[in-house]
Design a protein around this motif. Structure first.
Motif, PDB file in Angstrom:
ATOM      1  N   GLY A  99       0.797  -1.227   0.000  1.00  0.00           N
ATOM      2  CA  GLY A  99       0.000   0.000   0.000  1.00  0.00           C
ATOM      3  C   GLY A  99       0.826   1.273   0.000  1.00  0.00           C
ATOM      4  O   GLY A  99       0.273   2.360  -0.100  1.00  0.00           O
ATOM      5  N   ARG A 100       2.170   1.140   0.138  1.00  0.00           N
ATOM      6  CA  ARG A 100       3.069   2.301   0.176  1.00  0.00           C
ATOM      7  C   ARG A 100       2.702   3.305   1.262  1.00  0.00           C
ATOM      8  O   ARG A 100       2.597   4.509   1.035  1.00  0.00           O
ATOM      9  CB  ARG A 100       3.113   3.021  -1.181  1.00  0.00           C
ATOM     10  N   PHE A 101       2.398   2.810   2.472  1.00  0.00           N
ATOM     11  CA  PHE A 101       2.204   3.703   3.617  1.00  0.00           C
ATOM     12  C   PHE A 101       3.026   3.173   4.785  1.00  0.00           C
ATOM     13  O   PHE A 101       3.415   2.000   4.802  1.00  0.00           O
ATOM     14  CB  PHE A 101       0.716   3.853   3.989  1.00  0.00           C
ATOM     15  N   ARG A 102       3.321   4.064   5.732  1.00  0.00           N
ATOM     16  CA  ARG A 102       4.244   3.715   6.826  1.00  0.00           C
ATOM     17  C   ARG A 102       3.591   3.712   8.199  1.00  0.00           C
ATOM     18  O   ARG A 102       4.291   3.619   9.202  1.00  0.00           O
ATOM     19  CB  ARG A 102       5.412   4.720   6.818  1.00  0.00           C
ATOM     20  N   HIS A 103       2.255   3.846   8.219  1.00  0.00           N
ATOM     21  CA  HIS A 103       1.542   3.879   9.509  1.00  0.00           C
ATOM     22  C   HIS A 103       0.297   3.006   9.448  1.00  0.00           C
ATOM     23  O   HIS A 103      -0.433   3.077   8.457  1.00  0.00           O
ATOM     24  CB  HIS A 103       1.132   5.313   9.857  1.00  0.00           C
ATOM     25  N   VAL A 104       0.060   2.243  10.510  1.00  0.00           N
ATOM     26  CA  VAL A 104      -1.167   1.431  10.578  1.00  0.00           C
ATOM     27  C   VAL A 104      -1.810   1.590  11.962  1.00  0.00           C
ATOM     28  O   VAL A 104      -1.248   1.145  12.969  1.00  0.00           O
ATOM     29  CB  VAL A 104      -0.878  -0.070  10.300  1.00  0.00           C
ATOM     30  N   PRO A 105      -2.984   2.241  12.012  1.00  0.00           N
ATOM     31  CA  PRO A 105      -3.698   2.326  13.283  1.00  0.00           C
ATOM     32  C   PRO A 105      -4.191   0.931  13.699  1.00  0.00           C
ATOM     33  O   PRO A 105      -4.576   0.125  12.857  1.00  0.00           O
ATOM     34  CB  PRO A 105      -4.890   3.246  12.974  1.00  0.00           C
ATOM     35  N   VAL A 106      -4.167   0.685  15.016  1.00  0.00           N
ATOM     36  CA  VAL A 106      -4.606  -0.606  15.541  1.00  0.00           C
ATOM     37  C   VAL A 106      -5.965  -0.397  16.217  1.00  0.00           C
ATOM     38  O   VAL A 106      -6.130   0.553  16.994  1.00  0.00           O
ATOM     39  CB  VAL A 106      -3.595  -1.158  16.576  1.00  0.00           C
ATOM     40  N   VAL A 107      -6.925  -1.259  15.883  1.00  0.00           N
ATOM     41  CA  VAL A 107      -8.265  -1.131  16.460  1.00  0.00           C
ATOM     42  C   VAL A 107      -8.678  -2.413  17.175  1.00  0.00           C
ATOM     43  O   VAL A 107      -8.258  -3.508  16.800  1.00  0.00           O
ATOM     44  CB  VAL A 107      -9.330  -0.785  15.385  1.00  0.00           C
ATOM     45  N   GLU A 108      -9.477  -2.224  18.198  1.00  0.00           N
ATOM     46  CA  GLU A 108     -10.056  -3.360  18.922  1.00  0.00           C
ATOM     47  C   GLU A 108     -11.528  -3.017  19.094  1.00  0.00           C
ATOM     48  O   GLU A 108     -11.858  -1.961  19.670  1.00  0.00           O
ATOM     49  CB  GLU A 108      -9.375  -3.497  20.294  1.00  0.00           C
ATOM     50  N   ALA A 109     -12.399  -3.869  18.577  1.00  0.00           N
ATOM     51  CA  ALA A 109     -13.857  -3.638  18.594  1.00  0.00           C
ATOM     52  C   ALA A 109     -14.193  -2.245  18.057  1.00  0.00           C
ATOM     53  O   ALA A 109     -15.016  -1.524  18.630  1.00  0.00           O
ATOM     54  CB  ALA A 109     -14.402  -3.829  20.000  1.00  0.00           C
ATOM     55  N   GLY A 110     -13.501  -1.854  16.981  1.00  0.00           N
ATOM     56  CA  GLY A 110     -13.798  -0.581  16.318  1.00  0.00           C
ATOM     57  C   GLY A 110     -13.198   0.641  16.986  1.00  0.00           C
ATOM     58  O   GLY A 110     -13.364   1.764  16.512  1.00  0.00           O
ATOM     59  N   VAL A 111     -12.492   0.440  18.112  1.00  0.00           N
ATOM     60  CA  VAL A 111     -11.917   1.580  18.842  1.00  0.00           C
ATOM     61  C   VAL A 111     -10.399   1.613  18.653  1.00  0.00           C
ATOM     62  O   VAL A 111      -9.729   0.575  18.708  1.00  0.00           O
ATOM     63  CB  VAL A 111     -12.276   1.485  20.351  1.00  0.00           C
ATOM     64  N   LEU A 112      -9.870   2.825  18.448  1.00  0.00           N
ATOM     65  CA  LEU A 112      -8.433   3.020  18.258  1.00  0.00           C
ATOM     66  C   LEU A 112      -7.669   2.689  19.537  1.00  0.00           C
ATOM     67  O   LEU A 112      -7.924   3.294  20.587  1.00  0.00           O
ATOM     68  CB  LEU A 112      -8.230   4.499  17.895  1.00  0.00           C
ATOM     69  N   VAL A 113      -6.722   1.728  19.451  1.00  0.00           N
ATOM     70  CA  VAL A 113      -5.975   1.358  20.666  1.00  0.00           C
ATOM     71  C   VAL A 113      -4.460   1.509  20.511  1.00  0.00           C
ATOM     72  O   VAL A 113      -3.706   1.226  21.441  1.00  0.00           O
ATOM     73  CB  VAL A 113      -6.294  -0.093  21.128  1.00  0.00           C
ATOM     74  N   GLY A 114      -4.012   1.966  19.326  1.00  0.00           N
ATOM     75  CA  GLY A 114      -2.586   2.159  19.134  1.00  0.00           C
ATOM     76  C   GLY A 114      -2.272   2.453  17.674  1.00  0.00           C
ATOM     77  O   GLY A 114      -3.179   2.496  16.833  1.00  0.00           O
ATOM     78  N   ILE A 115      -1.003   2.672  17.399  1.00  0.00           N
ATOM     79  CA  ILE A 115      -0.577   2.875  16.008  1.00  0.00           C
ATOM     80  C   ILE A 115       0.803   2.247  15.842  1.00  0.00           C
ATOM     81  O   ILE A 115       1.638   2.319  16.758  1.00  0.00           O
ATOM     82  CB  ILE A 115      -0.590   4.369  15.595  1.00  0.00           C
TER      83      ILE A 115
END
Ligand code: AMP
Length: 143
Positions: A99-115
């Motif tokens: 995808g040529r990107f350097r960041h991936v947000p991490v989600v748990e049950a639809g809520v942002l929990v990290g990057i």
């Protein structure tokens, strides 16, 4: 290595910004947090988009100084690739490269929990490979 292990080490703080924030505020926040991308979110929990240094540079090339008048929502990428806590470093490396990107947000049950950044993934892989190398050296030398 699982993404949950990386987040345990680095923590779950994510720099976010409101969709209505100006690009001047985005630049200021990127600098304050020392990061290359911000998750665009109106409540700090749900993901509306992601905006990185690259979006700003790209806009400067086309809009010039008018870029500074834009909002985060106008320059962000709205379709965000995210992962869950059980994703692996190998999976993320492959998706980031494709995808040529350097960041991936991490989600748990639809809520942002990290990057996770490409730097986090590379560091984790280097640690894993070092452990494997050490185990092989021990095995070969009968330790
Ligand atoms: P980056 O390499 O992360 O600085 O971002 C490069 C481009 O990909 C920019 O247009 C970002 O908005 C976009 N981008 C960054 N992370 C993601 C993601 N997880 N999913 C989709 N697009 C992204």
């Amino acid at each position: 290595m699982r993404i949950s292990q990386i987040l345990r080490r680095k923590g779950g703080d994510v720099a976010t910004i409101e969709p209505t924030a100006s690009i001047v505020d985005v630049i200021s926040s990127l600098g304050t947090h020392g990061v290359g991308a911000l998750v665009v979110s109106s409540d700090g929990k749900t993901i509306g988009g992601i905006i990185s240094e690259r979006d700003i540079v790209r806009s400067l090339a086309t809009l010039g100084a008018d870029t500074l008048e834009a909002t985060a929502a106008e320059l962000m990428t709205a379709e965000v690739f995210t992962c869950e806590l059980d994703a692996t470093t190998e999976q993320l490396m492959s998706e980031m490269t494709k995808g040529r990107f350097r960041h991936v947000p991490v989600v748990e049950a639809g809520v942002l929990v990290g990057i996770i950044s490409i730097g986090d993934v590379v560091n984790a892989r280097v640690d894993e490979l070092e452990i494997e190398r050490q185990q092989l050296t021990d095995y070969i030398s009968g330790r």
